[in-house]
Design an enzyme around this catalytic site. Structure first.
Site, PDB file in Angstrom:
ATOM      1  N   SER A 166       0.816  -1.218   0.000  1.00 59.05           N
ATOM      2  CA  SER A 166       0.000   0.000   0.000  1.00 59.05           C
ATOM      3  C   SER A 166       0.850   1.268   0.000  1.00 59.05           C
ATOM      4  CB  SER A 166      -0.887  -0.019   1.245  1.00 59.05           C
ATOM      5  OG  SER A 166      -1.408   1.254   1.506  1.00 59.05           O
ATOM      6  N   TYR A 189      -2.106   5.309  -4.271  1.00 55.71           N
ATOM      7  CA  TYR A 189      -3.121   6.342  -4.055  1.00 55.71           C
ATOM      8  C   TYR A 189      -2.476   7.615  -4.551  1.00 55.71           C
ATOM      9  CZ  TYR A 189      -6.042   3.691  -0.678  1.00 55.71           C
ATOM     10  OH  TYR A 189      -6.868   2.799  -0.075  1.00 55.71           O
ATOM     11  N   THR A 215      -5.590   2.440  -7.265  1.00 52.70           N
ATOM     12  CA  THR A 215      -6.877   2.209  -6.586  1.00 52.70           C
ATOM     13  C   THR A 215      -7.834   3.356  -6.904  1.00 52.70           C
ATOM     14  OG1 THR A 215      -5.810   0.972  -4.828  1.00 52.70           O
ATOM     15  CG2 THR A 215      -7.986   1.857  -4.336  1.00 52.70           C
ATOM     16  N   LYS A 295      -7.516  -0.992  -9.773  1.00 54.51           N
ATOM     17  CA  LYS A 295      -8.154  -1.737  -8.667  1.00 54.51           C
ATOM     18  C   LYS A 295      -9.434  -1.029  -8.228  1.00 54.51           C
ATOM     19  CE  LYS A 295      -7.094  -3.401  -3.957  1.00 54.51           C
ATOM     20  NZ  LYS A 295      -7.717  -2.536  -2.965  1.00 54.51           N
ATOM     21  N   HIS A 319     -12.987  -2.818  -2.256  1.00 53.61           N
ATOM     22  CA  HIS A 319     -12.164  -2.408  -1.117  1.00 53.61           C
ATOM     23  C   HIS A 319     -12.559  -3.200   0.138  1.00 53.61           C
ATOM     24  CE1 HIS A 319      -9.301   1.123  -0.855  1.00 53.61           C
ATOM     25  NE2 HIS A 319      -9.240   0.677   0.386  1.00 53.61           N
TER      26      HIS A 319
HETATM   27  C1  LIG Z   1      -7.183  -2.558   7.145  1.00 55.71           C
HETATM   28  C2  LIG Z   1      -7.264  -2.464   5.660  1.00 55.71           C
HETATM   29  C3  LIG Z   1      -6.501  -1.521   5.004  1.00 55.71           C
HETATM   30  C4  LIG Z   1      -6.567  -1.405   3.613  1.00 55.71           C
HETATM   31  N1  LIG Z   1      -5.755  -0.507   2.974  1.00 55.71           N
HETATM   32  C5  LIG Z   1      -5.776  -0.422   1.626  1.00 55.71           C
HETATM   33  C6  LIG Z   1      -4.887   0.452   0.943  1.00 55.71           C
HETATM   34  O1  LIG Z   1      -4.087   1.144   1.566  1.00 55.71           O
HETATM   35  N2  LIG Z   1      -4.964   0.494  -0.413  1.00 55.71           N
HETATM   36  C7  LIG Z   1      -5.847  -0.271  -1.134  1.00 55.71           C
HETATM   37  O2  LIG Z   1      -5.880  -0.204  -2.366  1.00 55.71           O
HETATM   38  N3  LIG Z   1      -6.684  -1.137  -0.504  1.00 55.71           N
HETATM   39  C8  LIG Z   1      -6.659  -1.237   0.848  1.00 55.71           C
HETATM   40  N4  LIG Z   1      -7.481  -2.133   1.474  1.00 55.71           N
HETATM   41  C9  LIG Z   1      -8.352  -3.018   0.650  1.00 55.71           C
HETATM   42  C10 LIG Z   1      -7.604  -4.303   0.282  1.00 55.71           C
HETATM   43  O3  LIG Z   1      -6.588  -4.073  -0.645  1.00 55.71           O
HETATM   44  C11 LIG Z   1      -8.551  -5.341  -0.328  1.00 55.71           C
HETATM   45  O4  LIG Z   1      -9.184  -4.783  -1.456  1.00 55.71           O
HETATM   46  C12 LIG Z   1      -9.608  -5.840   0.658  1.00 55.71           C
HETATM   47  O5  LIG Z   1      -9.086  -5.938   1.950  1.00 55.71           O
HETATM   48  C13 LIG Z   1     -10.118  -7.186   0.205  1.00 55.71           C
HETATM   49  O6  LIG Z   1     -11.206  -7.572   0.987  1.00 55.71           O
HETATM   50  P1  LIG Z   1     -11.089  -8.548   2.256  1.00 55.71           P
HETATM   51  O7  LIG Z   1     -10.485  -7.749   3.362  1.00 55.71           O
HETATM   52  O8  LIG Z   1     -12.507  -8.906   2.520  1.00 55.71           O
HETATM   53  O9  LIG Z   1     -10.230  -9.731   1.875  1.00 55.71           O
HETATM   54  C14 LIG Z   1      -7.432  -2.253   2.873  1.00 55.71           C
HETATM   55  C15 LIG Z   1      -8.192  -3.223   3.540  1.00 55.71           C
HETATM   56  C16 LIG Z   1      -8.107  -3.335   4.914  1.00 55.71           C
HETATM   57  C17 LIG Z   1      -8.910  -4.405   5.583  1.00 55.71           C
END
Ligand SMILES: Cc1cc2nc3c(=O)[nH]c(=O)nc-3n(C[C@H](O)[C@H](O)[C@H](O)COP(=O)(O)O)c2cc1C
Length: 424
Positions: A166, A189, A215, A295, A319
């Site tokens: 990330s 981002y 994203t 994404k 997300h």
């Molecule tokens: C705590 C947390 C932080 C996240 N931070 C980002 C991020 O910084 N950038 C991003 O593109 N997606 C972020 N995501 C989304 C994840 O990349 C991913 O799309 C998502 O967690 C998938 O779903 P799941 O948690 O049900 O497996 C984050 C998800 C969580 C749970």
């Protein structure tokens, strides 16, 4: 009705015996069964569905499935930090839909196929992979374990998984790439100023990332209501790490602590990008030799646009239910995206993937790879690197079993005739 109430009573007994409530019992917080019922209601209304509770475990090796890590992480982490992992938005409808939508797809198993050599290897945009299960980008991992992204990278290395990092990581892309030992993909981002985006790109390129993942599903802040409730339960003084006493900073106030913004003047800078349109994809393509993956795509129309604008790949994602309250699970978006893309660029699916069967269903419906977010964060929060490794190991083993029982020997054999929608 009877089934439901006896299931509920069993859960209440389980919760009454759980360390989740041990503290309440010793400080005299009233009848333990009543506390159990309250906790059950709480777990049922915040976060994911309660039929997948798991159990608190003492070591990563004790886990039976990924849900054991969820309960253990919840009992280990500060409430606000666990809440940051668990939260959806508004009433958490998309979060729940990501899980329940998988249940509506069923697998059509074939018999008497020689399955003594099941293989899960594949290649994604030039990256050779032993498994299609990908570690998706999540921010702030040192809030869940002191080793943060380094623990995740070492686990991904040990279990040989592709890792995405990330923009708002708590460890730099250079250090994570070194810990992983193989190229990682960089999640972007963009900020409101292009020069800062360029700087992030140069660092990702310098660290050897072959792919940048843009994203696009969080152009404005989302309404993370459940997170606010968890924060209210957290009685610590959080001002040492956080700008606001409320233990949570928006992306915009927290990035001064993120290593990818070291040395950058961020005073009037924002990660929100409500002004971005498809031209931004063109600009990104022209600005970097890295492949560009988009994404957060959930419709056929936007999938077609990705192809038109030269995207090298798509992540079907909402997300993890943390951005919008569409109420639509990503597995239900996947068929239209796959049909629009027609194999021209690879498609990765994430959001709600918790079991090998989910991975199988996503591959059958057109995904080339499948990502996880929360499951490995639960492992990280519970046991650091060992927890992440165990989560990856469990999901890989489950996938192999599901593949074998379905009579599929390679990923290429997992096609859409292998699944059927409920009632279909
Ligand atoms: C705590 C947390 C932080 C996240 N931070 C980002 C991020 O910084 N950038 C991003 O593109 N997606 C972020 N995501 C989304 C994840 O990349 C991913 O799309 C998502 O967690 C998938 O779903 P799941 O948690 O049900 O497996 C984050 C998800 C969580 C749970």
């Amino acid at each position: 009705m009877h089934d439901h109430s006896s299931h509920r009573r069993a859960l209440i007994r389980y919760l009454a015996a759980s360390p989740l409530l041990a503290g309440l019992a010793t400080i005299g917080c009233g009848d333990i069964e009543e506390q159990g019922a309250k906790a059950l209601d709480r777990l049922g209304t915040l976060g994911e569905p309660d039929q997948e509770l798991g159990e608190v475990i003492q070591s990563a090796e004790d886990a039976l499935d990924v849900f054991d890590f969820r309960v253990t992480a919840e009992s280990t982490l500060p409430a606000a930090h666990y809440g940051y992992i668990a939260t959806g938005v508004d009433g958490d409808a998309t979060l729940r839909a990501n899980r329940s939508a998988f249940d509506r797809w069923q697998i059509r198993n074939r018999r008497l196929v020689a399955i003594d050599n099941v293989r899960t290897d594949t290649t994604l945009l030039g990256t050779a992979m032993e498994t299609p299960i990908v570690v998706m980008p999540t921010g702030s991992q040192r809030a869940f374990h002191p080793d943060g992204e380094i623990a995740t990278a070492r686990a991904a290395k040990a279990q040989k998984h592709l890792m995405l990092l990330s923009t708002v990581s708590t460890t730099s892309v250079e250090d994570v790439a070194e810990a992983r030992g193989e190229p990682i993909w960089y999640q972007l981002y963009p900020t409101s100023q292009w020069t800062i985006t360029e700087r992030l790109l140069r660092r990702a390129e310098g660290a050897g990332c072959p792919v940048v993942v843009l994203t696009v599903d969080l152009p404005i802040p989302s309404n993370r209501l459940s997170l606010s409730r968890w924060i209210k339960r957290d009685r610590r003084d959080c001002t040492q790490c956080h700008a606001s006493a409320g233990a949570y900073d928006s992306l915009n106030t927290s990035f001064s602590r993120k290593p990818m913004f070291d040395g950058v003047e961020m005073k009037n800078e924002y990660l929100d990008t409500p002004m971005h349109t498809w031209e931004f994809v063109d600009r990104l393509k022209a600005a970097t030799p890295m492949r560009v993956v988009v994404k957060g795509i959930v419709t056929a129309e936007d999938a077609e646009r990705c192809v038109q604008h030269g995207a090298d790949g798509i992540v079907v994602s909402n997300h993890g239910g943390r951005a919008e309250e569409s109420g639509r699970g990503t597995i239900d978006s996947l068929p239209e995206v796959a049909a629009a893309v027609r194999g021209r660029i690879p498609v990765i699916l994430d959001s709600g993937v918790r079991r090998g069967a989910d991975v199988f269903k996503a591959l059958a419906l057109g995904a080339d790879a499948v990502g996880i977010g929360r499951p490995y964060l639960w492992g990280l929060g519970a046991f650091g690197q060992a927890g992440v490794e165990a989560v990856l190991r469990i999901l890989r083993a489950e996938l192999r079993t599901v593949m074998g029982l379905a009579g599929t020997r390679t990923l290429a054999e997992i096609r859409d005739h292998r699944v059927v929608r409920e009632g279909g």
